[in-house]
Each structure stands twice: as structure tokens, then as C-alpha cells.
Scaffold this motif. Sequence first.
Motif, PDB file in Angstrom:
ATOM      1  N   TYR A 170     -28.747 -51.538 -51.972  1.00 38.87           N
ATOM      2  CA  TYR A 170     -30.079 -51.487 -51.994  1.00 38.87           C
ATOM      3  C   TYR A 170     -30.927 -50.926 -50.690  1.00 38.87           C
ATOM      4  O   TYR A 170     -32.045 -50.195 -50.661  1.00 38.87           O
ATOM      5  CB  TYR A 170     -31.040 -52.794 -52.189  1.00 38.87           C
ATOM      6  CG  TYR A 170     -30.423 -53.388 -53.681  1.00 38.87           C
ATOM      7  CD1 TYR A 170     -30.562 -52.611 -54.696  1.00 38.87           C
ATOM      8  CD2 TYR A 170     -30.244 -54.737 -53.835  1.00 38.87           C
ATOM      9  CE1 TYR A 170     -29.835 -53.029 -55.834  1.00 38.87           C
ATOM     10  CE2 TYR A 170     -29.734 -55.507 -55.042  1.00 38.87           C
ATOM     11  CZ  TYR A 170     -29.916 -54.338 -55.991  1.00 38.87           C
ATOM     12  OH  TYR A 170     -29.278 -55.165 -57.329  1.00 38.87           O
ATOM     13  N   ALA A 171     -30.084 -51.304 -49.739  1.00 40.11           N
ATOM     14  CA  ALA A 171     -30.809 -51.108 -48.113  1.00 40.11           C
ATOM     15  C   ALA A 171     -30.641 -49.326 -48.163  1.00 40.11           C
ATOM     16  O   ALA A 171     -31.591 -48.644 -47.519  1.00 40.11           O
ATOM     17  CB  ALA A 171     -30.060 -51.551 -47.107  1.00 40.11           C
ATOM     18  N   TYR A 172     -29.283 -48.944 -48.505  1.00 42.50           N
ATOM     19  CA  TYR A 172     -29.117 -47.405 -48.329  1.00 42.50           C
ATOM     20  C   TYR A 172     -30.253 -46.778 -49.308  1.00 42.50           C
ATOM     21  O   TYR A 172     -30.932 -45.787 -48.924  1.00 42.50           O
ATOM     22  CB  TYR A 172     -27.730 -47.167 -48.838  1.00 42.50           C
ATOM     23  CG  TYR A 172     -27.490 -45.553 -48.806  1.00 42.50           C
ATOM     24  CD1 TYR A 172     -27.288 -45.010 -47.767  1.00 42.50           C
ATOM     25  CD2 TYR A 172     -27.332 -44.922 -50.250  1.00 42.50           C
ATOM     26  CE1 TYR A 172     -27.085 -43.796 -47.757  1.00 42.50           C
ATOM     27  CE2 TYR A 172     -27.309 -43.715 -50.165  1.00 42.50           C
ATOM     28  CZ  TYR A 172     -27.007 -42.938 -49.249  1.00 42.50           C
ATOM     29  OH  TYR A 172     -26.745 -41.529 -49.227  1.00 42.50           O
ATOM     30  N   ASP A 173     -30.321 -47.190 -50.297  1.00 41.76           N
ATOM     31  CA  ASP A 173     -31.280 -46.586 -51.507  1.00 41.76           C
ATOM     32  C   ASP A 173     -32.825 -46.314 -50.776  1.00 41.76           C
ATOM     33  O   ASP A 173     -33.490 -45.546 -50.987  1.00 41.76           O
ATOM     34  CB  ASP A 173     -31.339 -47.219 -52.829  1.00 41.76           C
ATOM     35  CG  ASP A 173     -30.259 -46.932 -53.734  1.00 41.76           C
ATOM     36  OD1 ASP A 173     -29.201 -46.145 -53.117  1.00 41.76           O
ATOM     37  OD2 ASP A 173     -29.763 -47.784 -54.542  1.00 41.76           O
ATOM     38  N   ALA A 174     -33.244 -47.612 -50.435  1.00 42.54           N
ATOM     39  CA  ALA A 174     -34.547 -47.818 -49.762  1.00 42.54           C
ATOM     40  C   ALA A 174     -34.676 -46.686 -48.448  1.00 42.54           C
ATOM     41  O   ALA A 174     -35.723 -46.384 -48.337  1.00 42.54           O
ATOM     42  CB  ALA A 174     -34.893 -49.118 -49.187  1.00 42.54           C
ATOM     43  N   LEU A 175     -33.448 -46.780 -47.678  1.00 48.04           N
ATOM     44  CA  LEU A 175     -33.748 -45.690 -46.557  1.00 48.04           C
ATOM     45  C   LEU A 175     -33.963 -44.350 -46.882  1.00 48.04           C
ATOM     46  O   LEU A 175     -34.606 -43.565 -46.487  1.00 48.04           O
ATOM     47  CB  LEU A 175     -32.491 -46.103 -45.585  1.00 48.04           C
ATOM     48  CG  LEU A 175     -32.629 -47.229 -44.715  1.00 48.04           C
ATOM     49  CD1 LEU A 175     -31.346 -47.447 -43.796  1.00 48.04           C
ATOM     50  CD2 LEU A 175     -34.230 -47.394 -43.948  1.00 48.04           C
ATOM     51  N   ILE A 176     -33.228 -44.027 -48.154  1.00 48.38           N
ATOM     52  CA  ILE A 176     -33.181 -42.568 -48.445  1.00 48.38           C
ATOM     53  C   ILE A 176     -34.521 -42.342 -49.170  1.00 48.38           C
ATOM     54  O   ILE A 176     -35.132 -41.216 -48.725  1.00 48.38           O
ATOM     55  CB  ILE A 176     -31.952 -42.440 -49.581  1.00 48.38           C
ATOM     56  CG1 ILE A 176     -30.480 -42.441 -48.836  1.00 48.38           C
ATOM     57  CG2 ILE A 176     -32.228 -41.040 -50.117  1.00 48.38           C
ATOM     58  CD1 ILE A 176     -30.362 -41.463 -47.654  1.00 48.38           C
ATOM     59  N   ARG A 177     -35.073 -43.233 -49.896  1.00 49.07           N
ATOM     60  CA  ARG A 177     -36.221 -43.174 -50.347  1.00 49.07           C
ATOM     61  C   ARG A 177     -37.425 -43.128 -49.591  1.00 49.07           C
ATOM     62  O   ARG A 177     -38.372 -42.415 -49.510  1.00 49.07           O
ATOM     63  CB  ARG A 177     -36.533 -44.131 -51.537  1.00 49.07           C
ATOM     64  CG  ARG A 177     -35.526 -44.244 -52.492  1.00 49.07           C
ATOM     65  CD  ARG A 177     -35.889 -43.837 -54.097  1.00 49.07           C
ATOM     66  NE  ARG A 177     -37.267 -43.897 -54.279  1.00 49.07           N
ATOM     67  CZ  ARG A 177     -38.148 -44.772 -55.302  1.00 49.07           C
ATOM     68  NH1 ARG A 177     -37.348 -45.833 -55.680  1.00 49.07           N
ATOM     69  NH2 ARG A 177     -39.098 -44.731 -55.534  1.00 49.07           N
ATOM     70  N   VAL A 178     -37.325 -44.060 -48.663  1.00 46.73           N
ATOM     71  CA  VAL A 178     -38.471 -43.869 -47.528  1.00 46.73           C
ATOM     72  C   VAL A 178     -38.540 -42.775 -46.725  1.00 46.73           C
ATOM     73  O   VAL A 178     -39.550 -42.075 -46.419  1.00 46.73           O
ATOM     74  CB  VAL A 178     -38.579 -45.298 -46.587  1.00 46.73           C
ATOM     75  CG1 VAL A 178     -37.629 -45.262 -45.506  1.00 46.73           C
ATOM     76  CG2 VAL A 178     -39.817 -45.619 -46.255  1.00 46.73           C
ATOM     77  N   ALA A 179     -37.126 -42.145 -46.346  1.00 46.43           N
ATOM     78  CA  ALA A 179     -37.129 -40.837 -45.583  1.00 46.43           C
ATOM     79  C   ALA A 179     -37.970 -39.814 -46.667  1.00 46.43           C
ATOM     80  O   ALA A 179     -38.693 -39.066 -45.968  1.00 46.43           O
ATOM     81  CB  ALA A 179     -35.939 -40.520 -45.479  1.00 46.43           C
TER      82      ALA A 179
ATOM     83  N   LEU B 258     -43.696 -51.927 -47.355  1.00 46.50           N
ATOM     84  CA  LEU B 258     -43.109 -51.647 -48.611  1.00 46.50           C
ATOM     85  C   LEU B 258     -42.310 -52.815 -49.194  1.00 46.50           C
ATOM     86  O   LEU B 258     -41.216 -53.137 -48.466  1.00 46.50           O
ATOM     87  CB  LEU B 258     -42.550 -50.342 -49.001  1.00 46.50           C
ATOM     88  CG  LEU B 258     -43.632 -49.249 -48.584  1.00 46.50           C
ATOM     89  CD1 LEU B 258     -42.794 -47.928 -48.323  1.00 46.50           C
ATOM     90  CD2 LEU B 258     -44.823 -48.933 -49.345  1.00 46.50           C
ATOM     91  N   MET B 259     -42.457 -53.390 -50.272  1.00 43.78           N
ATOM     92  CA  MET B 259     -41.726 -54.427 -50.834  1.00 43.78           C
ATOM     93  C   MET B 259     -40.772 -53.694 -51.523  1.00 43.78           C
ATOM     94  O   MET B 259     -41.137 -52.720 -52.566  1.00 43.78           O
ATOM     95  CB  MET B 259     -42.482 -55.476 -51.575  1.00 43.78           C
ATOM     96  CG  MET B 259     -43.523 -56.044 -50.638  1.00 43.78           C
ATOM     97  SD  MET B 259     -43.163 -56.838 -49.274  1.00 43.78           S
ATOM     98  CE  MET B 259     -42.174 -58.266 -49.979  1.00 43.78           C
ATOM     99  N   ILE B 260     -39.331 -53.875 -51.529  1.00 39.96           N
ATOM    100  CA  ILE B 260     -38.329 -53.386 -52.586  1.00 39.96           C
ATOM    101  C   ILE B 260     -38.111 -54.244 -53.714  1.00 39.96           C
ATOM    102  O   ILE B 260     -37.877 -55.597 -53.691  1.00 39.96           O
ATOM    103  CB  ILE B 260     -37.218 -53.220 -51.635  1.00 39.96           C
ATOM    104  CG1 ILE B 260     -37.149 -52.557 -50.358  1.00 39.96           C
ATOM    105  CG2 ILE B 260     -35.947 -52.570 -52.484  1.00 39.96           C
ATOM    106  CD1 ILE B 260     -36.232 -52.472 -49.224  1.00 39.96           C
TER     107      ILE B 260
END
Length: 184
Positions: free
Chosen positions: A104-113, A58-60
Amino acid sequence: MIDFRALEPIDVDTLYRWENDPAVWGVGSTMAPYSRKQLWDYVDSYDGDIFTARQLRLMITIPSGKDGEVKETVGTVDLYDFDPVNSRCAVGILIAPEYRRRGYAYDALIRVADYCHKRLSLHQLYCVVGAENEPSRSLFEKAGYKVSGRLRSWLRSGGAYSDAFIYQMMLSFDRVGKQGAVEQ
């Protein structure tokens, strides 16, 4: 703040830059540079079906421009080693150096979970992080991952070996926390 999108042909040059950065080779398993043709072939044949390929990239993206409709690519989240039988998947993340330390990395990890929990019905996510990689360790811990073990002499760099930690996040159907994160 961030969004995900599918891998597109326009990403070849971006992937070429990221995948060929020797600074990130130590956190992955890259042994040699990738050619543009290799990356083009990968993107061209990529179908995004995690059940077939056992991986999903997935591209962020973030909004840019006055109207916010133009999206700027800042990183990628990789789901790999997908195991539908045991309902788990490994996760890796890369944020381009110029966009780091902005959340951005934190937001992405929360969203991907949240995505893995709600759309893929996964039981757990996991990752392996080098013991010396304090920024990544801190990121995964902040996002709710817990250390489940230490892997001795797990990563090789040149002629030396270093330890790594395996992190897990249990995704539970009855304990979804705020922002889509899953409480443990």
C-alpha cells in the motif's frame, strides 16, 4: 488497489490512534500526544487547498466488503512544505501497522508522485528518512527516490542524535515512466 480521499471528520479517532503512537514519533517531529479536541479542530478547519495551507493530507483507502464499495482507511500521505515558487514539496507516509508490508505504501507513493506531476505541476518531491529506518529507506528507493545527501546528527531521540538521508524524486514533464512513476 488503493485510492485517496480527503480528510473527513470520521478520521479523528483514526488520527488520534496514529498520531499518539510513540513508535512513530521518532520518524516525525511529534513531541507530545495530541488531544481529540486538537485533532477535531485540525480536521474541522482543514480545507485541503495546498496553495493556501502549503500542505495536503490524503487518506489512503482500500476496497473492503463483498461489493468493494466500502472503503477501509489504511494510512495517510502528507504533502507538506509546499513551495510553489520552486515547484517542490516534501512527502511523508504512514501505513497503520496492521496493513504494512502489503504494497500500500509503495502504491501510494507512486500515485502521489503522479498526482503531483500531473495536477500540481511539481518539479520534485523530497523526504528525510532516518539512517536506521531501513524499511522506509527501502520503500522510497523502490518508489524511485534517490539519496541526495546525508544529514549528520539530524534527528534527536532522547539525548542521542542520529543521521538522516534526504531523498529526492525529480518529476519531469517528458519522462513519465510506467505506473505514473517518473524515471530519473
